[in-house]
Design an enzyme around this catalytic site. Structure first.
Site, short mmCIF file in Angstrom:
data_model
loop_
_atom_site.label_atom_id
_atom_site.label_comp_id
_atom_site.label_asym_id
_atom_site.label_seq_id
_atom_site.Cartn_x
_atom_site.Cartn_y
_atom_site.Cartn_z
N HIS A 1 3.85 3.24 13.15
CA HIS A 1 2.94 4.39 13.11
C HIS A 1 3.48 5.62 13.84
O HIS A 1 2.76 6.59 14.06
CB HIS A 1 1.54 4.02 13.62
CG HIS A 1 0.75 3.25 12.60
ND1 HIS A 1 -0.62 3.13 12.65
CD2 HIS A 1 1.14 2.59 11.50
CE1 HIS A 1 -1.03 2.39 11.61
NE2 HIS A 1 0.03 2.06 10.90
N HIS B 1 0.82 -1.22 0.00
CA HIS B 1 0.00 0.00 0.00
C HIS B 1 0.85 1.26 0.00
O HIS B 1 1.88 1.35 0.67
CB HIS B 1 -1.02 -0.01 1.14
CG HIS B 1 -0.48 0.10 2.53
ND1 HIS B 1 -0.27 1.31 3.14
CD2 HIS B 1 -0.15 -0.84 3.45
CE1 HIS B 1 0.17 1.10 4.38
NE2 HIS B 1 0.26 -0.20 4.58
N ASP C 1 4.08 -6.05 3.59
CA ASP C 1 3.87 -4.96 4.55
C ASP C 1 4.73 -5.24 5.77
O ASP C 1 5.35 -6.31 5.87
CB ASP C 1 2.37 -4.89 4.92
CG ASP C 1 1.95 -3.49 5.36
OD1 ASP C 1 2.82 -2.68 5.73
OD2 ASP C 1 0.73 -3.22 5.35
N ASP D 1 6.02 2.18 6.74
CA ASP D 1 4.75 1.50 6.53
C ASP D 1 3.95 2.30 5.50
O ASP D 1 3.34 3.29 5.87
CB ASP D 1 4.02 1.40 7.87
CG ASP D 1 2.61 0.87 7.76
OD1 ASP D 1 2.22 0.39 6.69
OD2 ASP D 1 1.88 0.97 8.77
N GLU E 1 -5.25 1.61 2.52
CA GLU E 1 -5.12 0.50 3.48
C GLU E 1 -5.30 1.02 4.90
O GLU E 1 -5.96 0.40 5.72
CB GLU E 1 -3.76 -0.18 3.32
CG GLU E 1 -3.66 -1.53 4.04
CD GLU E 1 -3.10 -1.45 5.46
OE1 GLU E 1 -3.05 -2.50 6.11
OE2 GLU E 1 -2.74 -0.36 5.91
N GLU E 2 -4.69 2.17 5.20
CA GLU E 2 -4.76 2.70 6.56
C GLU E 2 -6.14 3.28 6.88
O GLU E 2 -6.43 3.60 8.03
CB GLU E 2 -3.69 3.79 6.76
CG GLU E 2 -2.27 3.33 6.50
CD GLU E 2 -1.70 2.43 7.60
OE1 GLU E 2 -2.42 2.14 8.58
OE2 GLU E 2 -0.54 2.00 7.46
ZN LIG Z 1 0.96 -1.02 6.41
#
Ligand SMILES: [Zn+2]
Length: 374
Positions: free
Chosen positions: A339, A77, A244, A190, A221-222
């Site tokens: 994150h 992603h 991922d 990410d 995706e997030e």
């Molecule tokens: Zn991810």
């Protein structure tokens, strides 16, 4: 990679390190992935690969292979989690809504970027001056709803004149730190590391024999884990592999969560699940687990294993596509501090993941049986 198997050709793309750093520096909030897609598309152009995008923004290219073999879709992603402008206050301070898994305790005092139509504007999420903070406040996490971006504006009119509007995407200020031992820290590893790995895989697979390979750089995706679905429906693969991050557990606070360590090589997930609202996860197809294990042996790549509740990928939804479902497996690279603005990865793990994917594709032959009989 065996040089005898395919024509030797000079490298076209920059190194994986350079690709990763380039992609980490491009803000691309979920739903606003166009700049990331444009950068990836330029590299596909350099490789001479045709590509297309769908209405959601999924970017895809196909390397045709033997039609008798099961087709494979490998995807990563492009989007990152972040924030959106929710309101601009009379004094020019900017209030935020969150998108995706934004950790409140990692937000305070961060530098951010406001991605306006007129360009990117810097700002800071300042918190109360330390000298005026009470002992009790010093240990309290400030929720994102109490934070505001200070971008230097003295009024709402000034902010609006600069292009800040309700809905303007906001991300951590992009950064790349090259650390010791080939480790890299910074923004949106990410899943820009996955995006970079797919570009390296595209280059490695030029001229290769084997199955038809669809590479997809996916969206949102997030946000809702489903942005990739139209691409999966359009391409109709027999096998899907998500690339991922997986959670590194080699820091003291993560030690009880598993075995994955940075620098220990790529990983495959044997189980993922998320219960809160999502109720989904992937238990990989056993034939693909065996395939990846044998590919790791053949490529001389150490392979780590992950079992994890609380995180999942968009692969969860792809497995249910088509009349027979799609054989699925999650592959990834260990990441620390997910994150946060300074996610941390070991470049060697991503390089080894590309070799693992290449070797796995080589081992997809006509005797790979994906039907699970009674
Ligand atoms: Zn991810």
């Amino acid at each position: 990679m065996s040089g005898a198997r395919r024509p030797m050709s000079d490298p076209v793309l920059p190194s994986l390190r350079e690709l990763l750093a380039e992609l980490m520096r491009i803000p691309g909030l979920a739903g606003h992935e166009e700049r990331v897609a444009a950068a990836i598309a330029r590299h596909l152009d350099a490789l001479g690969l045709e590509h297309r995008s769908d209405r959601l923004g999924n970017l895809m290219t196909t390397l045709p292979g033997d039609p008798e073999l099961p087709s494979v879709m490998v995807f990563a992603h492009m989007d990152q989690m972040g924030l959106l402008v929710r309101a601009v206050e009379a004094d020019g301070r900017i209030r935020l809504e969150r998108q995706g898994g934004v950790p409140d305790r990692a937000l305070a005092a961060q530098a951010v970027v406001l991605c306006t139509d007129a360009g990117d504007l810097p700002g800071v999420l300042g918190i109360k001056s330390h000298h005026a903070t009470s002992p009790e406040e010093k240990l309290r996490v400030v929720p994102y709803t109490d934070l505001a971006v200070d971008a230097g504006f003295a009024s709402k009119a000034e902010a609006e004149a600069a292009g800040v509007r309700i809905g303007t995407p906001v991300t951590y200020a992009p950064r790349v730190h090259e650390l010791a031992n080939g480790r890299i820290a910074g923004t949106a590893i990410d899943d820009r590391a996955g995006c970079a790995a797919l570009l390296a895989l595209a280059e490695a697979r030029r001229g290769a024999q084997g199955p038809t390979l669809h590479l997809v750089w996916s969206v949102q995706e997030e946000h809702n884990l489903r942005g990739v679905l139209p691409a999966a429906r359009a391409l109709g693969p027999d096998i899907a592999i998500a690339v991922d991050l997986m959670l590194a557990c080699d820091t003291p606070e993560m030690a009880s969560r598993g075995d994955l360590r940075l620098g220990g090589g790529p990983a495959m997930s044997l189980f993922s699940f998320h219960g809160r609202g999502t109720l989904n996860g992937v238990i990989p197809h056993p034939a693909l687990v065996r395939l990846v294990e044998s590919a790791a042996g053949a490529a001389g790549v150490p392979l780590q294993r992950s079992v994890h509740v609380g995180a999942l990928t968009d692969l969860s939804y792809i497995q249910f596509e088509g009349d027979e479902g799609v054989a699925c497996i999650d592959l990834g690279f260990p990441v620390r501090y997910s994150h946060q603005a300074t996610e941390l990865v070991d470049l060697a793990d991503i390089e080894a993941l590309v070799r693992l994917l290449d070797a796995a594709l080589d081992r997809i032959t006509s005797d790979l049986d994906l039907v699970r009989r009674a």
